[in-house]
Design an enzyme around this catalytic site. Structure first.
Site, PDB file in Angstrom:
ATOM      1  N   PRO A 182     -51.015 -33.485  27.365  1.00 55.73           N
ATOM      2  CG  PRO A 182     -50.971 -32.996  25.088  1.00 55.73           C
ATOM      3  CD  PRO A 182     -51.897 -33.081  26.257  1.00 55.73           C
ATOM      4  CB  VAL A 183     -45.873 -32.802  30.055  1.00 52.54           C
ATOM      5  CG1 VAL A 183     -44.976 -31.995  30.970  1.00 52.54           C
ATOM      6  CG2 VAL A 183     -46.611 -33.874  30.840  1.00 52.54           C
ATOM      7  CB  ALA A 204     -48.365 -29.070  25.286  1.00 50.49           C
ATOM      8  N   GLY A 205     -48.958 -26.062  27.122  1.00 47.44           N
ATOM      9  CA  GLY A 205     -49.938 -24.981  27.254  1.00 47.44           C
ATOM     10  C   GLY A 205     -51.351 -25.480  27.499  1.00 47.44           C
ATOM     11  CG  LEU A 206     -53.068 -28.499  25.771  1.00 42.31           C
ATOM     12  CD1 LEU A 206     -53.270 -29.850  25.109  1.00 42.31           C
ATOM     13  CD2 LEU A 206     -54.182 -27.557  25.323  1.00 42.31           C
ATOM     14  CB  SER A 263     -50.287 -31.240  31.882  1.00 42.45           C
ATOM     15  OG  SER A 263     -48.988 -31.085  32.343  1.00 42.45           O
ATOM     16  CB  ALA A 287     -53.219 -26.216  36.584  1.00 44.03           C
ATOM     17  CB  ALA A 288     -55.127 -30.938  34.985  1.00 46.45           C
ATOM     18  CG  ASP A 297     -52.512 -22.581  33.338  1.00 47.90           C
ATOM     19  OD1 ASP A 297     -52.978 -21.674  32.631  1.00 47.90           O
ATOM     20  OD2 ASP A 297     -51.579 -23.326  32.981  1.00 47.90           O
TER      21      ASP A 297
HETATM   22  O1  PMV Z   1     -49.253 -22.828  31.041  1.00 50.44           O
HETATM   23  P1  PMV Z   1     -49.407 -22.086  29.776  1.00 50.44           P
HETATM   24  O2  PMV Z   1     -48.369 -22.404  28.759  1.00 50.44           O
HETATM   25  O3  PMV Z   1     -50.810 -22.096  29.261  1.00 50.44           O
HETATM   26  O4  PMV Z   1     -49.094 -20.526  30.070  1.00 50.44           O
HETATM   27  C1  PMV Z   1     -49.828 -19.813  30.984  1.00 50.44           C
HETATM   28  C2  PMV Z   1     -50.169 -18.488  30.453  1.00 50.44           C
HETATM   29  C3  PMV Z   1     -49.209 -17.346  30.718  1.00 50.44           C
HETATM   30  O5  PMV Z   1     -49.985 -16.169  30.583  1.00 50.44           O
HETATM   31  C4  PMV Z   1     -48.097 -17.334  29.667  1.00 50.44           C
HETATM   32  C5  PMV Z   1     -48.574 -17.394  32.090  1.00 50.44           C
HETATM   33  C6  PMV Z   1     -49.557 -17.165  33.238  1.00 50.44           C
HETATM   34  O6  PMV Z   1     -49.182 -17.494  34.368  1.00 50.44           O
HETATM   35  O7  PMV Z   1     -50.650 -16.627  33.028  1.00 50.44           O
END
Ligand code: PMV
Length: 313
Positions: free
Chosen positions: A101-102, A104-106, A108, A110-111, A152
């Site tokens: 999911p975009v 959403a902290g998972l 996406s 970077a992958a 990430d």
């Molecule tokens: O991409 P996310 O939503 O997992 O956020 C990354 C984590 C943060 O610590 C909020 C930002 C970072 O660059 O480390």
């Protein structure tokens, strides 16, 4: 001609998001159930430099030269060509797809970058080692995140649990006793760069208070690493809870995340917290493996749009 394919997993942050931007340690692990995939199909009959980008998930079908230079896929390809000192790429079609999911902290973004850099460098006959893939993916992360810590791209590239400190080389750690995490998605998409920017403003307004929050979070990440190494997984739950409370204090939780976190706790999780930049996206709960389905079900009942059960190993 054969196609060149690469994939990369999603990720969750177990401990330390936001504080990691300020130099504190954080722990992240790959999530293999969701993946980005890039396939490069050579088009030897077309003129060199003719690159077509196809990404159905985001309704993209365009030639590279029709797109803005800061479009992340375009940026990644140009960065790679310049890194490899290649002026003109052989013609090809680049197919991008992802089940992550975009926003959403998972992980996406970077992958997709990692899979693209791997597939494209192989297509160019110069497959890159992990360290260079991660470094280039970090440059692309700057488009998504503004001032990324680098966590990430690191966890997604190496696809194993990492203890991460900004600016330092990757620290792997073993997980002698695998454990189960339930991931619950609020379905609310949220911008990492906005959340990180708001935290920066709040930090600038009261540096002493925020520094105290960040170092408390850093201590939890250190302690969590010890618990994981010793296999005392139940103790992780309490640390997760404390981390969530600190994230609430720094202003990155929201009603929906708090609801999922307390639901997971009531359903018997050892502990739970938001994961990633917050304000939406996902939360995680550490659970005894026999309870994972029950916790996931409870999360869906109170509004999680999707749940993933994953093993950290
Ligand atoms: O991409 P996310 O939503 O997992 O956020 C990354 C984590 C943060 O610590 C909020 C930002 C970072 O660059 O480390």
């Amino acid at each position: 001609m054969p196609a060149f394919t690469a994939t990369a997993p999603g990720k969750v942050i177990l401990f330390g998001e936001h504080a990691v931007v300020y130099g504190q340690p954080a722990i992240a692990v790959p999530v293999e159930q969701v993946r980005a995939r890039v396939v490069i199909e050579p088009q030897p009959r077309l003129k060199p430099g003719t690159l077509r980008l196809l990404a159905k998930d985001i309704q993209l079908d365009a030639r590279l030269d029709e797109l803005a230079p800061d479009q992340p896929l375009v940026f990644a390809i140009r960065l790679l060509l310049s890194e490899l000192k290649i002026e003109r790429s052989p013609a090809c079609t680049v197919r991008v797809s992802s089940t992550i999911p975009v926003a959403a902290g998972l992980g996406s973004g970077a992958a997709v970058s990692v899979a693209l850099l791997r597939a494209f460098s192989a297509f160019l006959g110069q497959p890159l080692p992990d360290e260079r893939v991660s470094r280039l993916a970090y440059e692309v992360e700057k488009i998504h995140h503004g001032t990324p810590s680098g966590i990430d791209n690191t966890v997604v590239t190496y696809a194993e649990p990492v203890y991460f400190v900004k600016g330092q080389s990757i620290q792997r750690f073993s997980v002698p006793q695998p454990f189960t995490i339930v991931i619950g998605d609020t379905g609310i998409s949220s911008s990492t760069s906005l959340a990180v920017g708001d935290v920066r403003q709040a930090y600038q307004a009261d540096p002493e208070l925020y520094q105290a929050y960040f170092s408390a979070i850093g201590k939890l990440a250190e302690e969590a690493r010890r618990c994981i190494a010793e296999g005392t997984i139940e103790t992780l739950g309490a640390l997760m809870h404390e981390n969530h409370v600190l994230l609430q204090k720094i202003g990155v939780s929201c009603e929906e995340l708090d609801r999922l976190v307390s639901t997971a706790n009531q359903a018997g999780a050892w502990g739970a917290k938001l994961s990633g930049s917050g304000r939406g996206g996902n939360m995680i709960a550490v659970v005894e493996s026999g309870l994972a389905e029950k916790v996931a079900h409870s999360l869906r009942q109170v509004g999680a749009v999707r749940t993933i059960i994953t093993q950290v190993r």
